[in-house]
Write a protein that holds these residues in place. Structure first.
Motif, PDB file in Angstrom:
ATOM      1  N   ILE A 183       0.876  -1.175   0.000  1.00  0.00           N
ATOM      2  CA  ILE A 183       0.000   0.000   0.000  1.00  0.00           C
ATOM      3  C   ILE A 183       0.910   1.221   0.000  1.00  0.00           C
ATOM      4  CG2 ILE A 183      -1.977   1.120   1.085  1.00  0.00           C
ATOM      5  CD1 ILE A 183      -2.440  -1.812   0.231  1.00  0.00           C
ATOM      6  N   TRP A 184       1.259   1.668  -1.203  1.00  0.00           N
ATOM      7  CA  TRP A 184       2.177   2.803  -1.342  1.00  0.00           C
ATOM      8  C   TRP A 184       2.123   3.298  -2.780  1.00  0.00           C
ATOM      9  CZ3 TRP A 184       8.146   3.007  -1.662  1.00  0.00           C
ATOM     10  CH2 TRP A 184       8.596   4.275  -1.251  1.00  0.00           C
ATOM     11  N   LYS A 185       2.669   4.463  -2.999  1.00  0.00           N
ATOM     12  CA  LYS A 185       2.558   5.152  -4.287  1.00  0.00           C
ATOM     13  C   LYS A 185       3.201   4.383  -5.438  1.00  0.00           C
ATOM     14  CE  LYS A 185       6.684   7.917  -3.294  1.00  0.00           C
ATOM     15  NZ  LYS A 185       7.216   9.297  -3.102  1.00  0.00           N
ATOM     16  N   VAL A 186       4.268   3.590  -5.186  1.00  0.00           N
ATOM     17  CA  VAL A 186       4.951   2.930  -6.299  1.00  0.00           C
ATOM     18  C   VAL A 186       4.073   1.888  -6.979  1.00  0.00           C
ATOM     19  CG1 VAL A 186       7.246   3.345  -5.342  1.00  0.00           C
ATOM     20  CG2 VAL A 186       6.053   1.215  -4.785  1.00  0.00           C
ATOM     21  N   TRP A 187       3.050   1.392  -6.283  1.00  0.00           N
ATOM     22  CA  TRP A 187       2.137   0.417  -6.894  1.00  0.00           C
ATOM     23  C   TRP A 187       0.926   1.078  -7.536  1.00  0.00           C
ATOM     24  CZ3 TRP A 187       4.793  -1.047  -2.396  1.00  0.00           C
ATOM     25  CH2 TRP A 187       5.606  -2.175  -2.539  1.00  0.00           C
ATOM     26  N   ASP A 188       0.824   2.383  -7.434  1.00  0.00           N
ATOM     27  CA  ASP A 188      -0.354   3.101  -7.934  1.00  0.00           C
ATOM     28  C   ASP A 188      -0.054   3.718  -9.293  1.00  0.00           C
ATOM     29  OD1 ASP A 188      -2.910   4.086  -7.950  1.00  0.00           O
ATOM     30  OD2 ASP A 188      -2.478   5.808  -6.655  1.00  0.00           O
ATOM     31  N   GLY A 189       0.380   2.869 -10.243  1.00  0.00           N
ATOM     32  CA  GLY A 189       0.726   3.374 -11.567  1.00  0.00           C
ATOM     33  C   GLY A 189       0.578   2.287 -12.610  1.00  0.00           C
TER      34      GLY A 189
END
Length: 427
Positions: free
Chosen positions: A187-193
């Motif tokens: 749960i972090w920004k690097v997986w939100d792409g």
């Protein structure tokens, strides 16, 4: 699973072949798990040998969905918002970010509707090693204030020795005990792409409905209890439902002295390959026994391919260790690619046209020996085709490595491999 249906030939075929590639040449190795294994073809035989090695068979009754990159969060949040009984989250990394905010809000809304929401976070992945309190101050506080019960798995404070490597690297989200998610996500920004920018990691995940979700829920329950949580309600462990035609099984593994279920699963999946074995892995630096299996498969004429991270990597020593394996594999005929667009974080295996693995298990000493991991093993041709399509897309953003272009090892790579293998040694 019908063991008799697998036939007596299964027992005969799974016996290791003495003397092959030096497996039995020393007294010491005579008492280790041998290979290469010669498995019977097809799901029935594989299910039988997987069961006798890990206690998990390929059960019928599943519906599975392959999810790439940020798509996992869209689907996950959709399911969470419809939860009626419980939502359980177990992750290695949870850090403040927009995707965290969306998940916190969805859990807050479910708690207000009477749904039991429980979270287990590994503090090493989320904050302790980095020395900050972002999860504690910016995420946990919001969760607990709205009624979500949160626990840390094996805090390090005052107990560093013996705990620094004994982490949970699993990624599990279970909704109502009926829908399960696993894969490489945190749960972090690097997986939100979309996996095409350096700051947006490339990853692969799976959504499952069916009997295997019960095993995922049990794995959450065991971790939840150790982290200080109470026993689950009967409603959180409903009777397994038949949801579709797919055969699947969830293989959980925990670090221990000796061979883990993660390594058993990996070695059997490799052994099952007759035509194709495609491995995508974020931290590809397997032990010598697994490397020997890959070389053997290539010598048998199997199309063995490895896709690993390229220049965008979060642990440089692991990339150097990964590259130390290239020379031997390339000489055997294995084809190797490095993903160029971003950090390639997937942990998948594709065998022939029917067997797939998606989960959290890396092919490094930590995952195979020390960490708690989990992978979904799927026997389904349609799912295998979707995983193949993902491979074809990824290769457009990858560079093939050859002996003339990046494949020859050097002293730094050999040193890195020795160092990274040390953490997997039994103590």
């Amino acid at each position: 699973m019908d063991a008799e249906a697998a036939g007596e030939d299964v027992l005969d075929d799974v016996v290791p072949q003495p003397g092959a590639h030096g497996w039995d040449e020393t007294e010491g190795r005579r008492h280790e798990m041998k290979g290469p294994f010669h498995l019977p073809p097809g799901p029935d035989g594989f299910s039988f040998v997987l069961f006798q090695s890990t206690g998990v068979c390929l059960e019928e009754g599943h519906q599975v969905e392959l999810l790439e990159n940020r798509a996992v969060f869209d689907r996950m949040l959709e399911d969470i918002r419809q939860a009626k009984e419980s939502v359980h989250v177990l992750v290695y990394i949870w850090r403040p970010s927009p995707v965290s905010d969306r998940l916190v809000e969805a859990l807050r809304e479910r708690v207000s509707a009477g749904v039991r929401c429980r979270v287990v976070v590994d503090p090493v992945g989320s904050e302790e090693v980095r020395g900050d309190k972002d999860f504690d101050q910016k995420v946990e506080r919001r969760l607990t204030e709205c009624g979500v019960e949160v626990h840390y798995y094996r805090p390090l404070a005052g107990k560093v020795l013996g705990r620094i490597l004994g982490r949970t690297h699993q990624k599990l989200v279970i909704v109502d005990g009926k829908i399960g998610y696993t894969g490489g996500f945190g749960i972090w920004k690097v997986w939100d792409g979309d996996g095409l920018q350096p700051e947006e990691w490339r990853d692969t995940h799976i959504r499952v409905e069916g009997p295997a979700v019960c095993r995922m829920q049990l794995e959450f329950s065991r971790t939840w209890q150790e982290a200080g949580g109470s026993l689950l309600h009967p409603e959180d462990l409903p009777e397994p439902l038949q949801r579709g035609p797919v055969r699947a099984g969830f293989v959980a593994s925990n670090g221990k002295l000796g061979m883990t279920d993660a390594e058993r699963m990996v070695r059997l999946v490799i052994a099952a390959a007759r035509k194709r074995l495609w491995i995508a892995n974020a931290y590809f630096t397997p032990n010598n026994a697994v490397l020997e299996q890959l070389v053997h498969k290539a010598h048998e004429g199997v199309d063995v391919r490895v896709l690993g991270p390229g220049p965008v990597h979060d642990v440089p020593i692991i990339r150097a260790s990964q590259r130390a394996t290239y020379q031997e594999l390339l000489k055997a005929g294995v084809r190797i690619w490095e993903y160029q667009a971003s950090m390639m974080h997937a942990k998948t295996m594709l065998v022939d046209d029917w067997l797939s693995v998606v989960g959290s298990t890396n092919l490094d000493a930590l995952s195979l020996n020390k960490l708690a991991e989990g992978s979904m093993v799927v026997a389904d041709e349609a799912f295998a085709r979707k995983l193949e399509q993902g491979w074809e897309k990824d290769l457009r953003y990858s560079r093939e490595i050859t002996l003339d272009a990046g494949g020859v090892t050097n002293p730094w790579r050999r040193l890195a491999r020795r160092m990274t293998q040390l953490v997997g040694q039994d103590r």
